[in-house]
Design a protein around this motif. Structure first.
Motif, PDB file in Angstrom:
ATOM      1  N   ILE A 234       0.693  -1.434  -0.392  1.00  0.00           N
ATOM      2  CA  ILE A 234      -0.111   0.035  -0.268  1.00  0.00           C
ATOM      3  C   ILE A 234       0.908   1.321   0.222  1.00  0.00           C
ATOM      4  O   ILE A 234       1.903   1.647   0.974  1.00  0.00           O
ATOM      5  CB  ILE A 234      -1.078  -0.037   1.129  1.00  0.00           C
ATOM      6  N   GLU A 235       0.742   1.971  -1.184  1.00  0.00           N
ATOM      7  CA  GLU A 235       1.232   3.291  -1.150  1.00  0.00           C
ATOM      8  C   GLU A 235       0.363   4.336   0.048  1.00  0.00           C
ATOM      9  O   GLU A 235      -0.333   4.837  -0.653  1.00  0.00           O
ATOM     10  CB  GLU A 235       1.273   4.160  -2.795  1.00  0.00           C
ATOM     11  N   THR A 242       7.781   6.552  -4.037  1.00  0.00           N
ATOM     12  CA  THR A 242       7.362   5.176  -3.373  1.00  0.00           C
ATOM     13  C   THR A 242       6.423   4.737  -3.821  1.00  0.00           C
ATOM     14  O   THR A 242       5.915   3.513  -3.729  1.00  0.00           O
ATOM     15  CB  THR A 242       6.197   5.604  -1.946  1.00  0.00           C
ATOM     16  N   ALA A 243       5.986   5.185  -4.650  1.00  0.00           N
ATOM     17  CA  ALA A 243       4.546   5.058  -5.451  1.00  0.00           C
ATOM     18  C   ALA A 243       5.095   4.159  -6.487  1.00  0.00           C
ATOM     19  O   ALA A 243       5.105   2.731  -7.184  1.00  0.00           O
ATOM     20  CB  ALA A 243       3.386   5.659  -6.427  1.00  0.00           C
ATOM     21  N   PHE A 258      -2.955   2.020  -4.444  1.00  0.00           N
ATOM     22  CA  PHE A 258      -2.781   3.817  -4.371  1.00  0.00           C
ATOM     23  C   PHE A 258      -3.648   4.450  -3.795  1.00  0.00           C
ATOM     24  O   PHE A 258      -4.514   4.514  -4.345  1.00  0.00           O
ATOM     25  CB  PHE A 258      -2.230   4.157  -5.565  1.00  0.00           C
ATOM     26  N   PHE A 259      -2.980   4.318  -2.050  1.00  0.00           N
ATOM     27  CA  PHE A 259      -3.553   5.130  -1.013  1.00  0.00           C
ATOM     28  C   PHE A 259      -3.308   6.886  -1.394  1.00  0.00           C
ATOM     29  O   PHE A 259      -4.438   7.808  -0.794  1.00  0.00           O
ATOM     30  CB  PHE A 259      -3.517   4.364   0.196  1.00  0.00           C
ATOM     31  N   THR A 267       3.571  10.477 -12.669  1.00  0.00           N
ATOM     32  CA  THR A 267       3.617   9.356 -13.321  1.00  0.00           C
ATOM     33  C   THR A 267       4.619   7.965 -12.678  1.00  0.00           C
ATOM     34  O   THR A 267       5.812   8.546 -12.383  1.00  0.00           O
ATOM     35  CB  THR A 267       3.166   8.969 -14.209  1.00  0.00           C
ATOM     36  N   VAL A 268       4.511   7.386 -12.856  1.00  0.00           N
ATOM     37  CA  VAL A 268       5.469   6.019 -12.582  1.00  0.00           C
ATOM     38  C   VAL A 268       5.314   5.212 -13.769  1.00  0.00           C
ATOM     39  O   VAL A 268       5.053   4.880 -14.514  1.00  0.00           O
ATOM     40  CB  VAL A 268       5.060   5.461 -11.637  1.00  0.00           C
ATOM     41  N   SER A 269       6.457   3.996 -14.040  1.00  0.00           N
ATOM     42  CA  SER A 269       6.617   3.250 -15.082  1.00  0.00           C
ATOM     43  C   SER A 269       6.162   1.786 -14.664  1.00  0.00           C
ATOM     44  O   SER A 269       6.866   1.636 -13.607  1.00  0.00           O
ATOM     45  CB  SER A 269       8.364   3.243 -15.379  1.00  0.00           C
ATOM     46  N   VAL A 270       5.354   1.257 -15.422  1.00  0.00           N
ATOM     47  CA  VAL A 270       4.793   0.034 -15.179  1.00  0.00           C
ATOM     48  C   VAL A 270       5.275  -0.522 -16.605  1.00  0.00           C
ATOM     49  O   VAL A 270       4.476  -0.463 -17.777  1.00  0.00           O
ATOM     50  CB  VAL A 270       3.580   0.142 -14.777  1.00  0.00           C
TER      51      VAL A 270
END
Length: 341
Positions: A234-235, A242-243, A258-259, A267-270
């Protein structure tokens, strides 16, 4: 009748102003505010990272005593301590009509679109008001909405008996999420938090606390889980780093939630292939649908009083926000009708 309130006036401006109590509708109640707690959303509004409609009195986490009621109010009486579920839903859009009111297209919130609780008084519809049981302080009662958000998040995470949980961020919501996760049967709850005082409190409550500034969180989590990764990550810090980190901590078939409120420009890379191969669940959690009543029932079990670390009068509102924004405490409470703090 006039009263004082902390009004957000746009462009990071928060001023104490004098306002007039509006006329009560037949299903409205007038609340004399006893406590309003600062949420991360309030700080995000002042920083320009969250929308609000100025001029508006901030504060969506609050409690107080019923001062007056409209002619057709039946659920509460003058003198009762109440807390408020701070959202108004349209009732007509698709999401309202399929039981997902929190996703309402026309949702309004006290403290964001409508005057909230950081003032001496506020007027709200009867349907948003909940009576507080005996034995709960006004400051703890003010936390009901935030606890409800955490409860919804735990519902979304679908924790199973024996699951391992990692929470990134050990502020108020991180600690409450940890408590709720343990109640759901998690076998191991780990909280990563850079603040030493918070880590001490987390450990005092029986959780594993890690220091991300001096420990390799990924190595620690892999060691604890036999190199499998956590079942739930849990972020809860609202940070881009941290995300991004969540993807390195979750195990196969695990869930990332994502809380925390990461600023919208980040943004983050997925890797879709990684999500595919590991069958990851990536979910979000927004506000507190149908959780307010359950939250009230849980307040006494969560030992929240010690998490309210600072108390301020309305005249010290700017100092209160400074303490909250710098992370000097956990929850900061404003008492608009007390000048002796």
């Amino acid at each position: 009748m006039t009263y004082l309130a902390a009004e957000y006036q746009g462009e990071a401006t928060l001023n104490t102003v004098e306002k007039t109590v509006p006329t009560l509708g037949e299903k409205d109640v007038l609340i004399r505010i006893e406590a309003a707690t600062i949420c991360g959303t309030d700080s995000h509004i002042l920083a320009g990272h969250h929308y609000a409609k100025p001029p508006v009195v901030l504060g969506h986490e609050f409690s107080g005593y019923i001062e007056d009621v409209g002619s057709k109010v039946t659920a509460v009486k003058v003198g009762e301590l109440v807390t408020v579920e701070p959202h108004i839903f349209c009732g007509n859009c698709k999401y309202c009509r399929i039981g997902k009111e929190h996703l309402c297209l026309e949702k309004l919130a006290f403290g964001v679109h409508l005057d909230g609780g950081m003032g001496q008084y506020t007027v709200v519809p009867e349907r948003t008001v909940y009576k507080v049981p005996d034995g709960i302080s006004p400051s703890v009662a003010a936390l009901t909405e935030n606890v409800g958000c955490c409860l919804h998040g735990i519902d979304r995470a679908n924790i199973q008996q024996g699951d391992s949980i990692v929470i990134l961020g050990g502020g108020f919501v991180g600690i409450v999420l940890a408590e709720l996760g343990r109640m759901r049967g998690a076998s191991k709850v780990v909280v990563a938090e850079p603040n030493e005082a918070r880590r001490q409190l987390i450990e005092k409550r029986g959780f594993i606390a890690l220091d991300p500034l001096n420990q390799n969180i990924q190595e620690e989590i892999m060691h604890m889980t036999n190199d499998l990764g956590a079942d739930i990550v849990i972020e809860a810090a609202g940070r881009r780093d941290t995300a991004q980190q969540t993807l390195n901590l979750v195990g196969r078939g695990g869930t990332i939630m994502f809380f925390g409120v990461v600023p919208p420009e980040y943004t983050v890379s997925v890797s879709p292939n990684d999500v595919f191969k590991r069958e990851l669940n990536i979910i979000g959690s927004a506000i507190n649908p149908y959780a307010h009543h359950r939250s009230i029932e849980l307040l006494k079990r969560l030992n929240l009083e010690e998490l309210i670390t600072h108390h301020f009068s309305l005249k010290d509102i700017h100092t209160a926000f400074e303490v909250a924004q710098k992370g000097l405490g956990l929850k900061v409470a404003i008492h608009p009708n007390r000048g002796d703090l």
